[in-house]
Design an enzyme around this catalytic site. Structure first.
Site, short mmCIF file in Angstrom:
data_model
loop_
_atom_site.label_atom_id
_atom_site.label_comp_id
_atom_site.label_asym_id
_atom_site.label_seq_id
_atom_site.Cartn_x
_atom_site.Cartn_y
_atom_site.Cartn_z
N GLU A 73 0.89 -1.17 0.00
CA GLU A 73 0.00 0.00 0.00
C GLU A 73 0.92 1.21 0.00
O GLU A 73 1.56 1.50 1.01
CB GLU A 73 -0.87 0.00 1.26
CG GLU A 73 -1.78 -1.21 1.41
CD GLU A 73 -2.90 -1.23 0.39
OE1 GLU A 73 -3.21 -0.17 -0.19
OE2 GLU A 73 -3.44 -2.32 0.14
N CYS B 174 -2.75 8.79 3.12
CA CYS B 174 -2.53 8.26 1.77
C CYS B 174 -3.73 8.51 0.88
O CYS B 174 -3.62 8.54 -0.34
CB CYS B 174 -2.25 6.77 1.86
SG CYS B 174 -3.50 5.88 2.80
P1 NAP Z 1 8.38 5.20 4.44
O1 NAP Z 1 9.48 6.14 4.72
O2 NAP Z 1 8.37 4.49 3.15
O3 NAP Z 1 8.41 4.17 5.67
C1 NAP Z 1 7.38 3.21 5.82
C2 NAP Z 1 7.87 2.11 6.72
O4 NAP Z 1 8.92 1.41 6.08
C3 NAP Z 1 8.41 2.55 8.07
O5 NAP Z 1 7.98 1.65 9.05
C4 NAP Z 1 9.91 2.47 7.87
O6 NAP Z 1 10.60 2.25 9.07
C5 NAP Z 1 9.99 1.26 6.99
N1 NAP Z 1 11.23 1.12 6.24
C6 NAP Z 1 11.88 2.08 5.54
N2 NAP Z 1 12.98 1.54 4.95
C7 NAP Z 1 13.00 0.23 5.30
C8 NAP Z 1 13.91 -0.85 5.04
N3 NAP Z 1 14.97 -0.68 4.27
N4 NAP Z 1 13.63 -2.05 5.58
C9 NAP Z 1 12.53 -2.24 6.35
N5 NAP Z 1 11.66 -1.25 6.65
C10 NAP Z 1 11.89 -0.04 6.13
O7 NAP Z 1 6.96 5.90 4.54
P2 NAP Z 1 6.43 6.90 5.66
O8 NAP Z 1 7.14 8.19 5.49
O9 NAP Z 1 6.43 6.24 7.00
O10 NAP Z 1 4.91 7.04 5.25
C11 NAP Z 1 4.43 7.98 4.34
C12 NAP Z 1 4.08 7.33 3.04
O11 NAP Z 1 3.22 6.23 3.26
C13 NAP Z 1 3.32 8.25 2.12
O12 NAP Z 1 3.88 8.18 0.85
C14 NAP Z 1 1.90 7.69 2.12
O13 NAP Z 1 1.19 7.92 0.94
C15 NAP Z 1 2.13 6.25 2.35
N6 NAP Z 1 0.97 5.64 2.99
C16 NAP Z 1 0.21 4.78 2.26
C17 NAP Z 1 -0.90 4.20 2.84
C18 NAP Z 1 -1.77 3.25 2.05
O14 NAP Z 1 -2.57 2.57 2.67
N7 NAP Z 1 -1.63 3.16 0.75
C19 NAP Z 1 -1.24 4.48 4.16
C20 NAP Z 1 -0.44 5.36 4.88
C21 NAP Z 1 0.66 5.93 4.27
P3 NAP Z 1 11.43 3.42 9.84
O15 NAP Z 1 10.43 4.42 10.25
O16 NAP Z 1 12.02 2.70 10.98
O17 NAP Z 1 12.40 3.95 8.85
#
Ligand code: NAP
Length: 516
Positions: free
Chosen positions: A256, A297
């Site tokens: 997602e 999102c």
């Molecule tokens: P993100 O930076 O991509 O991080 C998401 C998750 O991935 C976090 O728990 C992060 O952990 C983890 N992560 C990052 N790099 C990783 C790796 N190499 N290995 C394992 N885990 C890793 O996204 P965000 O800034 O938290 O969220 C914002 C984004 O999420 C927006 O683009 C939004 O549109 C999207 N979103 C989508 C939905 C949906 O249902 N489609 C819902 C909510 C949000 P750490 O925090 O520990 O780095």
């Protein structure tokens, strides 16, 4: 300072090094620190596989649903405390925090209720059986049974409670043990949710574990029966889903990701006071720009309006956005809190600067407001050539930011412009003309996982396009990740294996629990 703990192998683990800070985005005060150092991820997986999996699979769907009901209750009983943590760490107003916290308890309760219709059984028949030979001596029936692995849930920073709850509800109901990993920067609320559930002794040992901090080599250890469900940015999704170990083991992956959701005003709707459909459009669009400070999102990023009405719509939106009070949610009168982290603030500023290459700012500044705290007031842009708007269709600015785009009033043009977003979670269409909406769906409905139709007849009940309700599909094609969550049983099936059981009709039906 508070140190957040992970819950692994039946105990709480507190790291001693490698910490990342958790900050109050309104004051920039450091609230806590978190790290996953010292965790043996192999042992965490073994614990889930050896204890949680067998214990959950021994239960029926209805029994697992009863666990979800208790989980929901414990979160509801501590709602005020969780809302306060959400305010501190996510900078949410009470309403925005409730969207997350009540979303978690509500989704768990929904799946608890759904489990009753699934009954006291260990497998679910799917569709009708089919005769495979001249007689019913050879027959087939598809059934769904729990996968034998572990469900690893990686969640985004913006929904620390709902993100955990909506994924865990589906996996646990299916009979898979869960390892949940919230985004580190806003894990305060998630840690407390798990602490409450563990203290209440609801789940069997190993059914739910929590990792706060890096996942270390956890993802490289996943195998063919495991599921990795990720929510976050498209960039991180790309990195994770292409990991050689996940590809080699063919681990089931659900993504997602981000989305350039669009709201479309139909040509039949007059932008005047007194039009119920236009009133709903304004209410929804302003909510979908500002709720959770645009960090959803499903937030509206693009607003399509027939060319001859765009000036009137722009004025009406500016008037409503001008009434939003940005500030510390602890202060009376504040209606929108800060962005959640310093990084989000930087990204939003850079994002608006990029959008401003093909669009012009018509409200707000696209810059931080105030010297302290990650405040960012609503910003509205307008691009006069919708098809040449470049980054408007490519860059998700994760804040209270949206862009007005004109179109020529035809359903085909609207759907083509919406589809420039490359696959989205939700499109909202405001119209009372079923023919026009039908044409829009036929041309481009498939660009989104969900289409929300706002009309005079839905104005009193419609909750806004941003609400991902458990009954309806959440997920979208293309850049939105291509995943499928919620949607009643759709989300549960991610954790179930479809098996075609073949044999004599009598025996297959008995095994599958199908009455002849
Ligand atoms: P993100 O930076 O991509 O991080 C998401 C998750 O991935 C976090 O728990 C992060 O952990 C983890 N992560 C990052 N790099 C990783 C790796 N190499 N290995 C394992 N885990 C890793 O996204 P965000 O800034 O938290 O969220 C914002 C984004 O999420 C927006 O683009 C939004 O549109 C999207 N979103 C989508 C939905 C949906 O249902 N489609 C819902 C909510 C949000 P750490 O925090 O520990 O780095």
């Amino acid at each position: 300072m508070k140190t957040l703990r992970s819950y692994i192998c039946g105990r709480w683990h507190e790291a001693t090094s490698g910490f990342a800070p958790l900050v109050d985005p309104s004051t920039e005060e450091v609230l806590a620190q978190a790290s996953s150092e010292g965790i043996d991820f192999g042992a965490v997986l073994d614990y889930a596989r050896d204890h949680g999996g067998p214990a959950l699979r021994a239960l029926t769907f209805a029994q697992r649903g009863a666990l979800l009901k208790d989980m929901s209750k414990v979160l509801r009983d501590h709602r005020d405390e969780l809302l306060d943590l959400s305010r501190q760490n996510n900078g949410t107003t009470k309403g925005d925090g409730s969207f997350d916290v009540d979303g978690a308890s509500g989704t768990l309760a929904y799946y608890a209720a759904l489990s009753k219709s699934l009954g006291d059984r260990h497998s679910l028949p799917e569709g009708d059986g089919v005769q495979l030979a001249k007689t019913d001596g050879f027959w087939a029936q598809h059934i769904l049974v729990p996968r034998r692995g572990v469900a690893v849930h990686v969640n985004a920073f913006n929904f620390p409670a709902w993100g955990f709850g909506e994924k865990a509800a589906c996996a646990l109901l299916a009979g898979m043990p869960v390892i949940t990993k919230p985004a580190t920067a806003t894990a305060l609320t998630t840690e407390r949710c798990i602490e409450l559930i563990v203290a209440a002794g609801i789940l069997p040992e190993g059914a739910l574990q929590l990792i706060i901090g890096s996942t270390g080599d956890l993802l490289d250890r996943l195998g063919p029966q495991d599921v990795m469900a990720f929510t976050g940015s498209a960039d991180t999704a790309r990195k994770l889903r292409n990991r050689p170990s996940l590809l080699a083991a063919n681990t089931r992956v659900n993504v997602e990701a981000d989305s350039l959701n669009a709201a479309v005003l139909g040509p039949d709707v007059d932008p005047v006071e007194g039009s119920a459909t236009f009133g709903l459009f304004l209410k929804d669009v302003v909510r979908e720009i500002t709720q959770k400070t645009g960090q959803k999102c499903t937030a509206v990023r693009r607003i399509l309006v027939p060319s001859d009405r765009i000036a009137a719509v722009q004025d009406a939106l500016i008037s409503r956005l001008g009434a939003v009070v940005t500030g510390n949610p602890a202060d009376a009168g504040v209606t929108m809190g800060p962005l959640a982290t310093a990084q989000q603030l930087r990204d939003a500023e850079e994002g608006v600067a990029e959008l401003a290459r093909t669009a012009r700012i018509v409200h707000g500044s696209g810059k931080r407001s105030g010297a302290k705290g990650f405040f960012f007031a609503p910003t509205l842009l307008r691009a006069d050539d919708a098809r040449q708007a470049g980054a408007v269709h490519e860059r998700e600015v994760f804040g209270p930011v949206a862009t007005l785009l004109p179109y020529d009033a035809s359903a085909a043009a609207a759907s083509e412009i919406v589809a420039l977003g490359g696959g989205i979670l939700v499109t909202s269409v405001y119209s009372d003309d079923a023919g026009w909406v039908g044409e829009f769906l036929a041309h481009g409905g498939g660009a989104a996982g969900r289409v929300y139709v706002g009309s005079e007849s839905s104005a009193a009940d419609a909750p806004g396009s941003g609400a991902a309700l458990p009954q309806a599909l959440h997920g979208g094609p293309g850049r939105a990740g291509g995943g499928e969550e919620l949607g009643g049983l759709v989300g549960v099936k991610l954790y179930l294996q479809r098996v075609a059981v073949q044999g004599s009709k009598a025996l297959v039906n008995e095994v599958a629990g199908v009455s002849a």
